[in-house]
Design an enzyme around this catalytic site. Structure first.
Site, short mmCIF file in Angstrom:
data_model
loop_
_atom_site.label_atom_id
_atom_site.label_comp_id
_atom_site.label_asym_id
_atom_site.label_seq_id
_atom_site.Cartn_x
_atom_site.Cartn_y
_atom_site.Cartn_z
N HIS A 190 0.96 -1.05 -0.10
CA HIS A 190 -0.06 -0.11 -0.03
C HIS A 190 0.77 1.39 0.07
CE1 HIS A 190 -2.51 -3.26 1.49
NE2 HIS A 190 -3.79 -2.51 0.99
N ASP B 223 -7.70 -10.41 0.10
CA ASP B 223 -7.39 -9.01 -0.36
C ASP B 223 -7.03 -8.17 0.92
OD1 ASP B 223 -9.48 -8.74 1.30
OD2 ASP B 223 -10.91 -8.04 -0.27
N SER B 224 -6.76 -6.96 0.84
CA SER B 224 -6.45 -5.87 1.89
C SER B 224 -7.22 -6.17 3.09
CB SER B 224 -6.39 -4.77 1.51
OG SER B 224 -5.39 -4.46 0.26
#
Length: 279
Positions: free
Chosen positions: A150, A193-194
């Site tokens: 990120h 996923d995140s």
């Protein structure tokens, strides 16, 4: 005689009114369909993508199995065809003979092979041929998702701490290298996923490769990937994705990555995975 002409005229008027009535209903149905598409643009876009892929693969399968050019189909509207049929009934036999003789197929002796539709397939036919050739490739690929970074310039520290950066998962696919050494692949990935939720991704990838050594063992490439994914925070509603693709390859092993754009505290993620190519 006059009575017969009056009855024939009334029949023609009734026939034309029925045509106009069906045309009005046809336009109302189209407007209703467009209204529904505007209310659900994402679903409509996904349906269009599926239809395009179906057209590509279907046209490719037909051309490869038959080996000839399909006969052209008429694109005239129902109204135009019915009016033409009504006008044809009023022609004399001599006119019918003239029209049929003039519409007979004629050969063009000056036509070369470059103008043949078989040697110049359309865009969708070429795309379909490419997808089928990838799917029928004797080799396959194994994928392992590796890391998601990120962008620290686009995220606050609190968001970075609560997001997942190790997307455990993997996938499989098929791929081939064309005559220029460029990579084409179809693949499916499943990973976390995140937000620590499962996310699938299925799509097509293309990479333009450049050799870094004389043997061609080392390659670097740039391309794109296009596919469909679904996320838990969006209620797993499928939506399309078109992303850049960067690749560093050594013989059968490749490190591929993409960057997902976005806004502050959303998107702006570098996603990396490994691909092993089996011969």
């Amino acid at each position: 005689m006059q009575r017969t002409q009056i009855i024939a005229s009334l029949c023609k008027i009734d026939f034309l009114l029925s045509i106009i009535y069906e045309e009005v209903l046809h336009r109302v149905a189209i407007n209703t369909l467009l209204g529904k598409c505007m209310k659900h643009p994402k679903r409509c876009f996904c349906i269009i993508i599926f239809c395009v892929l179906a057209i590509c693969t279907g046209g490719c399968a037909t051309s490869s199995s038959k080996g000839d050019v399909p006969a052209p189909t008429s694109t005239a509207s129902p109204v135009g065809s019915r009016v033409s049929a009504l006008a044809d009934t009023e022609k004399s036999p001599a006119a019918d003979v003239t029209v049929s003789s003039s519409s007979a197929p004629t050969s063009t002796p000056g036509m070369n092979s470059a103008e043949s539709p078989e040697t110049n397939p359309g865009f969708f036919t070429r795309v379909g041929d490419r997808l089928v050739s990838i799917w029928n490739a004797p080799t396959f690929d194994l994928y392992v998702t590796a890391y998601t970074w990120h962008n620290r310039l686009m995220y606050s520290e609190s968001h970075v701490k609560r997001y997942n950066e190790y997307p455990w998962g993997g996938g499989f696919g098929r791929s081939l290298y064309d005559e220029d050494g460029d990579w084409h692949g179809l693949y499916f990935l499943g990973f976390t996923d995140s937000n620590y939720r499962f996310e699938p991704f299925a799509g097509y990838g293309y990479v333009k490769n450049w050799k870094l050594d004389e043997a061609g063992d080392w390659k670097v490439g740039l391309g794109y990937t296009a596919g469909i994914t679904a996320r838990g925070n969006y209620h797993y509603i499928p939506f399309p994705a078109l992303l850049p693709l960067l690749s560093l390859e050594y013989m059968r092993l490749a490190v591929q990555m993409t960057y997902i754009p976005g806004e502050y505290n959303d998107g702006n993620v570098l996603f990396m995975w490994l691909r092993w190519h089996f011969d």
